[in-house]
Design a protein around this motif. Structure first.
Motif, PDB file in Angstrom:
ATOM      1  N   ALA A  95       0.832  -1.203   0.000  1.00 45.26           N
ATOM      2  CA  ALA A  95       0.000   0.000   0.000  1.00 45.26           C
ATOM      3  C   ALA A  95       0.865   1.250   0.000  1.00 45.26           C
ATOM      4  N   ARG A  96       1.968   1.205   0.789  1.00 46.90           N
ATOM      5  CA  ARG A  96       2.877   2.362   0.837  1.00 46.90           C
ATOM      6  C   ARG A  96       3.543   2.572  -0.515  1.00 46.90           C
TER       7      ARG A  96
ATOM      8  N   PHE B  22       2.353   1.891  -3.565  1.00 42.86           N
ATOM      9  CA  PHE B  22       1.424   2.548  -4.495  1.00 42.86           C
ATOM     10  C   PHE B  22       1.117   3.975  -4.070  1.00 42.86           C
ATOM     11  N   GLU B  23       1.100   4.247  -2.779  1.00 43.79           N
ATOM     12  CA  GLU B  23       0.837   5.596  -2.276  1.00 43.79           C
ATOM     13  C   GLU B  23       1.919   6.570  -2.733  1.00 43.79           C
ATOM     14  N   VAL B  24       3.145   6.085  -2.805  1.00 47.21           N
ATOM     15  CA  VAL B  24       4.263   6.939  -3.211  1.00 47.21           C
ATOM     16  C   VAL B  24       4.351   7.064  -4.729  1.00 47.21           C
TER      17      VAL B  24
ATOM     18  N   PRO C 101       0.790   8.774  -7.598  1.00 42.59           N
ATOM     19  CA  PRO C 101       0.542  10.203  -7.867  1.00 42.59           C
ATOM     20  C   PRO C 101       1.470  10.806  -8.917  1.00 42.59           C
TER      21      PRO C 101
ATOM     22  N   ARG D 160       0.245   3.893 -14.738  1.00 42.67           N
ATOM     23  CA  ARG D 160      -0.434   3.267 -13.589  1.00 42.67           C
ATOM     24  C   ARG D 160      -0.749   1.807 -13.897  1.00 42.67           C
TER      25      ARG D 160
ATOM     26  N   ALA E  43      -4.400  -2.734  -2.415  1.00 38.41           N
ATOM     27  CA  ALA E  43      -3.375  -1.782  -2.003  1.00 38.41           C
ATOM     28  C   ALA E  43      -3.410  -0.488  -2.804  1.00 38.41           C
ATOM     29  N   SER E  44      -3.757  -0.570  -4.083  1.00 41.57           N
ATOM     30  CA  SER E  44      -3.713   0.613  -4.950  1.00 41.57           C
ATOM     31  C   SER E  44      -5.024   1.372  -5.024  1.00 41.57           C
ATOM     32  N   GLY E  45      -6.129   0.695  -4.667  1.00 44.89           N
ATOM     33  CA  GLY E  45      -7.435   1.337  -4.797  1.00 44.89           C
ATOM     34  C   GLY E  45      -8.011   1.216  -6.183  1.00 44.89           C
TER      35      GLY E  45
END
Length: 310
Positions: free
Chosen positions: A9-10, A12-14, A17, A24, A46-48
């Motif tokens: 998850a971290r 994909f969060e980084v 965007p 993507r 994890a990515s949404g």
């Protein structure tokens, strides 16, 4: 190295965007393929992103997606309004069909109706359009916004409109036959130098062209402080040509401008020309009663094989 749910998850969060739509999918597809069994679900969580999107992304990666500047596959996105609604462009063109009052060259087209009013009329005809769509289509058709023009002269002859339609038909006939047709006019004298002038042009923000505060003629230039432009518009090629002189608005200057255009541009563009249509107003250097204008025009006939039609 073990990949945890929080670490994924971290990741994909980084990363997400900072990438576009294609990137993507590549990141998600490659990660899903790397994780193996259960990877699609883990990446989607994890990515949404939706699981279907992750499945499609992994399929693209497996198939070998090629680098491209496109964000979507060819044919992606909504279809143009003109494709979804046949006849829309023709209907809009009919609404703003040129009524060229006071200008013999109605091959130049404009409309006084706003895009909002035109959109409302098209909606009444059954089309689904917005004012912005109409504005875009007007540019496609070659229309542009025009300012007010001083054309109301009081009493007018009832055949005035027919006169200009007749001239327009003649001009169209010349163009269809591959013959040159030009519109000419002299503009007012202008000061030579860095003086203020109307209009605007695109440039870097906050960096306008600096000009003189006062419009005083440059004494150092003496009699050459002002110049007079004579414009020639080549209708068939939709191109203007300007001759600038330091003389008065005389017939000699006007005809010499036409001769310069013919020798510099017209002769090469119309090698088989045997006629030249000149449309002009009836005053100034090209006045219909000015003998010098007629005499000097006839000299163009003597210098070339072109017959001048005024």
């Amino acid at each position: 190295m073990e990949v945890t749910e929080g670490g994924l998850a971290r990741f994909f969060e980084v990363v997400l965007p900072h990438v576009n739509e294609v990137q993507r999918r590549v990141v998600a597809g490659a990660t899903s393929q790397m994780l193996g069994r259960g990877g699609k679900t883990a990446v989607a969580t994890a990515s949404g992103m939706s699981r279907n999107t992750v499945i499609k992304a992994e399929g693209e990666v497996v198939a070998g997606i090629e680098p491209s500047t496109r964000l979507r596959a060819a044919g992606g996105g909504d279809k143009p309004a003109t494709d979804k609604q046949p006849g829309l462009l023709e209907a809009l063109d009919e609404l703003v069909h040129p009524e060229t009052r006071g200008n013999p060259m109605s091959l130049l087209r404009w409309t006084s109706k706003s895009s909002t009013h035109l959109a409302a009329e098209l909606v009444r005809q059954g089309y689904d359009v917005s004012s912005r769509t109409v504005l875009r289509l007007l540019h496609v058709l070659g229309y542009s916004l025009q300012a007010n023009a001083k054309v109301i002269e009081g009493r007018q002859h009832p055949d005035r409109d027919a006169q200009f339609r007749y001239l327009n038909d003649i001009a169209q006939g010349f163009i269809d036959d591959g013959q040159p047709a030009i519109s000419v006019d002299t503009k007012k004298k202008e000061l030579i130098g860095d003086y203020a002038n109307g209009g605007a042009e695109w440039g870097p923000a906050g960096a306008p062209e600096r000009v003189q505060v006062h419009d005083f003629a440059d004494r150092a230039l003496g009699e050459f402080a002002k110049a007079i432009p004579y414009g020639i518009y080549d209708v068939a090629n939709n191109e203007g040509w300007v001759n600038v002189g330091d003389v008065a608005d005389t017939a000699e200057f006007a005809v010499n401008s036409i001769r310069s255009w013919w020798n510099g541009k017209g002769r090469a563009r119309f090698p088989d020309a045997d006629r030249l249509l000149i449309t002009a107003d009836a005053g100034g250097s090209n006045g219909y009663r000015l003998r010098a204008w007629k005499v000097r025009l006839s000299r163009i006939l003597c210098e070339s094989v072109v017959m001048v039609v005024r």
